[in-house]
Design an enzyme around this catalytic site. Structure first.
Site, PDB file in Angstrom:
ATOM      1  N   SER A   9       0.834  -1.194   0.000  1.00 14.26           N
ATOM      2  CA  SER A   9       0.000   0.000   0.000  1.00 14.26           C
ATOM      3  C   SER A   9       0.875   1.253   0.000  1.00 14.26           C
ATOM      4  O   SER A   9       1.535   1.577   0.980  1.00 14.26           O
ATOM      5  CB  SER A   9      -0.880  -0.033   1.258  1.00 14.26           C
ATOM      6  OG  SER A   9      -1.547   1.187   1.397  1.00 14.26           O
ATOM      7  N   HIS A  34      -0.159  -0.944  -4.687  1.00 15.65           N
ATOM      8  CA  HIS A  34      -1.553  -0.636  -4.351  1.00 15.65           C
ATOM      9  C   HIS A  34      -1.707   0.869  -4.113  1.00 15.65           C
ATOM     10  O   HIS A  34      -1.046   1.454  -3.255  1.00 15.65           O
ATOM     11  CB  HIS A  34      -1.928  -1.423  -3.089  1.00 15.65           C
ATOM     12  CG  HIS A  34      -3.367  -1.367  -2.722  1.00 15.65           C
ATOM     13  ND1 HIS A  34      -4.328  -2.179  -3.299  1.00 15.65           N
ATOM     14  CD2 HIS A  34      -4.029  -0.597  -1.821  1.00 15.65           C
ATOM     15  CE1 HIS A  34      -5.499  -1.912  -2.760  1.00 15.65           C
ATOM     16  NE2 HIS A  34      -5.360  -0.957  -1.867  1.00 15.65           N
ATOM     17  N   ASP A  36      -4.239   3.658  -2.989  1.00 14.11           N
ATOM     18  CA  ASP A  36      -5.516   3.970  -2.348  1.00 14.11           C
ATOM     19  C   ASP A  36      -5.972   5.368  -2.728  1.00 14.11           C
ATOM     20  O   ASP A  36      -5.326   6.356  -2.393  1.00 14.11           O
ATOM     21  CB  ASP A  36      -5.380   3.870  -0.825  1.00 14.11           C
ATOM     22  CG  ASP A  36      -5.397   2.428  -0.357  1.00 14.11           C
ATOM     23  OD1 ASP A  36      -6.291   1.673  -0.789  1.00 14.11           O
ATOM     24  OD2 ASP A  36      -4.522   2.054   0.433  1.00 14.11           O
ATOM     25  N   MET A  38      -8.979   7.959  -2.204  1.00 17.52           N
ATOM     26  CA  MET A  38     -10.159   8.227  -1.358  1.00 17.52           C
ATOM     27  C   MET A  38     -10.673   9.624  -1.658  1.00 17.52           C
ATOM     28  O   MET A  38      -9.879  10.552  -1.826  1.00 17.52           O
ATOM     29  CB  MET A  38      -9.767   8.137   0.117  1.00 17.52           C
ATOM     30  CG  MET A  38      -9.129   6.807   0.495  1.00 17.52           C
ATOM     31  SD  MET A  38      -8.885   6.671   2.271  1.00 17.52           S
ATOM     32  CE  MET A  38      -7.882   5.168   2.346  1.00 17.52           C
ATOM     33  N   HIS A  67      -7.009   1.239  -6.204  1.00 17.90           N
ATOM     34  CA  HIS A  67      -8.171   0.922  -5.374  1.00 17.90           C
ATOM     35  C   HIS A  67      -8.993   2.204  -5.256  1.00 17.90           C
ATOM     36  O   HIS A  67      -8.661   3.100  -4.473  1.00 17.90           O
ATOM     37  CB  HIS A  67      -7.692   0.424  -3.997  1.00 17.90           C
ATOM     38  CG  HIS A  67      -8.806   0.106  -3.053  1.00 17.90           C
ATOM     39  ND1 HIS A  67      -8.611  -0.102  -1.696  1.00 17.90           N
ATOM     40  CD2 HIS A  67     -10.128  -0.063  -3.259  1.00 17.90           C
ATOM     41  CE1 HIS A  67      -9.773  -0.357  -1.121  1.00 17.90           C
ATOM     42  NE2 HIS A  67     -10.719  -0.332  -2.045  1.00 17.90           N
ATOM     43  N   MET A  69     -11.696   4.213  -4.005  1.00 16.19           N
ATOM     44  CA  MET A  69     -12.723   4.348  -2.964  1.00 16.19           C
ATOM     45  C   MET A  69     -13.401   5.681  -3.196  1.00 16.19           C
ATOM     46  O   MET A  69     -13.269   6.637  -2.423  1.00 16.19           O
ATOM     47  CB  MET A  69     -12.059   4.274  -1.580  1.00 16.19           C
ATOM     48  CG  MET A  69     -11.586   2.870  -1.248  1.00 16.19           C
ATOM     49  SD  MET A  69     -10.431   2.828   0.133  1.00 16.19           S
ATOM     50  CE  MET A  69      -8.919   3.164  -0.736  1.00 16.19           C
ATOM     51  N   MET A 138     -12.569  -6.183   1.523  1.00 10.82           N
ATOM     52  CA  MET A 138     -12.025  -5.289   2.550  1.00 10.82           C
ATOM     53  C   MET A 138     -12.098  -6.012   3.891  1.00 10.82           C
ATOM     54  O   MET A 138     -13.165  -6.490   4.288  1.00 10.82           O
ATOM     55  CB  MET A 138     -12.835  -3.991   2.630  1.00 10.82           C
ATOM     56  CG  MET A 138     -12.587  -2.994   1.507  1.00 10.82           C
ATOM     57  SD  MET A 138     -10.850  -2.539   1.220  1.00 10.82           S
ATOM     58  CE  MET A 138     -10.321  -1.968   2.840  1.00 10.82           C
ATOM     59  N   ASP A 177      -7.461  -6.511   1.917  1.00  5.58           N
ATOM     60  CA  ASP A 177      -6.909  -5.188   2.219  1.00  5.58           C
ATOM     61  C   ASP A 177      -7.332  -4.769   3.616  1.00  5.58           C
ATOM     62  O   ASP A 177      -8.524  -4.610   3.884  1.00  5.58           O
ATOM     63  CB  ASP A 177      -7.436  -4.200   1.158  1.00  5.58           C
ATOM     64  CG  ASP A 177      -6.856  -2.799   1.291  1.00  5.58           C
ATOM     65  OD1 ASP A 177      -5.986  -2.576   2.150  1.00  5.58           O
ATOM     66  OD2 ASP A 177      -7.287  -1.924   0.513  1.00  5.58           O
TER      67      ASP A 177
HETATM   68  C1  DX5 Z   1      -7.690   0.884   3.856  1.00  9.32           C
HETATM   69  C2  DX5 Z   1      -6.234   0.965   3.465  1.00  9.32           C
HETATM   70  C3  DX5 Z   1      -5.462   0.256   4.522  1.00  9.32           C
HETATM   71  C4  DX5 Z   1      -3.971   0.230   4.513  1.00  9.32           C
HETATM   72  C5  DX5 Z   1      -3.444  -1.137   4.769  1.00  9.32           C
HETATM   73  O1  DX5 Z   1      -8.460   1.838   3.370  1.00  9.32           O
HETATM   74  O2  DX5 Z   1      -6.053   0.412   2.182  1.00  9.32           O
HETATM   75  O3  DX5 Z   1      -5.972  -1.006   4.555  1.00  9.32           O
HETATM   76  O4  DX5 Z   1      -3.384   0.790   3.422  1.00  9.32           O
HETATM   77  O5  DX5 Z   1      -2.566  -1.087   5.796  1.00  9.32           O
HETATM   78  P1  DX5 Z   1      -2.774  -1.565   7.312  1.00  9.32           P
HETATM   79  O6  DX5 Z   1      -1.824  -2.710   7.456  1.00  9.32           O
HETATM   80  O7  DX5 Z   1      -2.330  -0.379   8.104  1.00  9.32           O
HETATM   81  O8  DX5 Z   1      -4.191  -1.943   7.559  1.00  9.32           O
HETATM   82 ZN    ZN Z   2      -6.768  -0.245  -0.477  1.00  4.98          ZN
END
Ligand code: DX5
Ligand code: ZN
Length: 223
Positions: A9, A34, A36, A38, A67, A69, A138, A177
Site C-alpha cells: 500500500s 496498491h 488507495d 479516497m 483501489h 474508494m 475489505m 486489504d
Molecule cells: C484501507 C487501506 C489500509 C492500509 C493497509 O483503506 O487500504 O488497509 O493501506 O494497511 P494496514 O496494514 O495499516 O491496515
Molecule cells: Zn486499499
C-alpha cells in the site's frame, strides 16, 4: 490455488524514501503497487490522487493496483493513468452500474476487480463473475491505515472462494486489504485469498530497506 501475490500500500510508504523503497520492492519481486484513492465521500479521508499514479508509472515498471474508494467511479476512470497490465478495483457500493464499469476497465487493458466492504454480502458481485479478474474483500472498513481486522471477513473469504471455485472461476483472485499482518495473512491465505495488500501491519511498518526485504521474504513463505 493461485500463487500468492503482494501489493504493498503506497499510502503507507515513507515519501522521503520513495525511490529506495521502489528499488527494494523490485528486489523483492513485488507484483503490484496498491494505490488507495479516497474522495472524502465514499470514505472519510483523502489520500493519493490522479497525479500520483502518473508519477509512479514514470519511475517504475511495477504495475499499479488502483483501489478507487470514490463515488461514481464510472465517470472518473478517464482521470487516471491506467495502463495495460494494471489492476483497477471499484466498489460495488459506489456504482449503480457495476457491470458496465468493469467492462470499461477491461477495455483499457487493465484487470477489473470488484471491491466489497466488510458489511457487504458476497451476493453483490454474484452476477458479474464473468467480468472479473478479482474480488477485493475489505478486511477493515476503508479509510485509514492501522485498523484492526474485522474477524467476520475471514469466513466471508472462505465462502467467496467456495462460490468462485464451485462455478468454475478458480482463476478469479481474492485480494484482501486491511490489517494484513503476518499472522492474519496466514489466516486469510488458508481461507482462500491470493492477493495481499501490505501496509503498516506488515513489512511497511518499517522504512528500512533490509528489514523490509526480510518482511517480504517472510510473506513469500506463506504458500
Ligand atoms: C484501507 C487501506 C489500509 C492500509 C493497509 O483503506 O487500504 O488497509 O493501506 O494497511 P494496514 O496494514 O495499516 O491496515
Ligand atoms: Zn486499499
Amino acid at each position: 490455488m493461485n500463487t500468492p501475490i503482494l501489493s504493498p500500500s503506497m499510502m503507507c510508504v515513507d515519501p522521503l524514501k520513495l525511490g529506495e523503497t521502489l528499488r527494494t520492492f523490485g528486489s523483492g519481486g513485488i507484483e503490484y503497487l496498491h494505490i488507495d484513492v479516497m474522495d472524502g465521500h465514499f470514505v472519510p479521508n483523502f489520500t493519493l490522487g490522479t497525479d500520483y499514479g502518473k508519477a509512479l508509472h514514470r519511475i517504475t515498471d511495477i504495475p499499479l493496483d488502483y483501489h478507487l474508494m470514490i463515488e461514481a467511479p464510472e465517470d472518473r476512470l478517464g482521470w487516471f493513468d491506467i495502463r495495460e497490465g494494471d489492476a483497477v478495483s471499484v466498489h460495488a457500493e459506489a456504482t449503480r452500474h457495476l457491470q458496465r464499469t468493469l467492462e470499461r476497465i477491461a477495455a483499457t487493458g487493465a484487470k477489473p476487480i470488484a471491491a466489497i466492504n466488510p458489511a457487504t454480502p458476497i451476493c453483490m458481485i454474484e452476477e458479474v463473475l464473468p467480468y472479473l479478474w478479482g474480488v477485493l474483500v475489505m478486511t477493515v472498513n476503508p479509510g485509514f491505515a492501522g485498523q484492526k481486522l474485522v474477524e467476520s471477513t475471514l469466513d466471508k473469504i472462505s465462502r467467496l472462494r467456495g462460490m468462485l471455485d464451485a462455478r468454475g472461476y478458480e482463476s478469479i483472485r481474492i485480494e484482501v486489504d486491511g490489517n494484513v499482518s503476518p499472522t492474519n495473512m496466514r489466516r486469510m491465505r488458508d481461507a482462500g485469498a491470493d492477493m495481499f495488500v501490505i501496509g503498516t501491519s506488515g513489512f511497511l511498518k518499517t522504512s528500512d530497506a533490509e528489514e523490509m526485504l526480510r518482511g517480504i521474504g517472510e510473506c513469500r513463505q506463506i504458500r
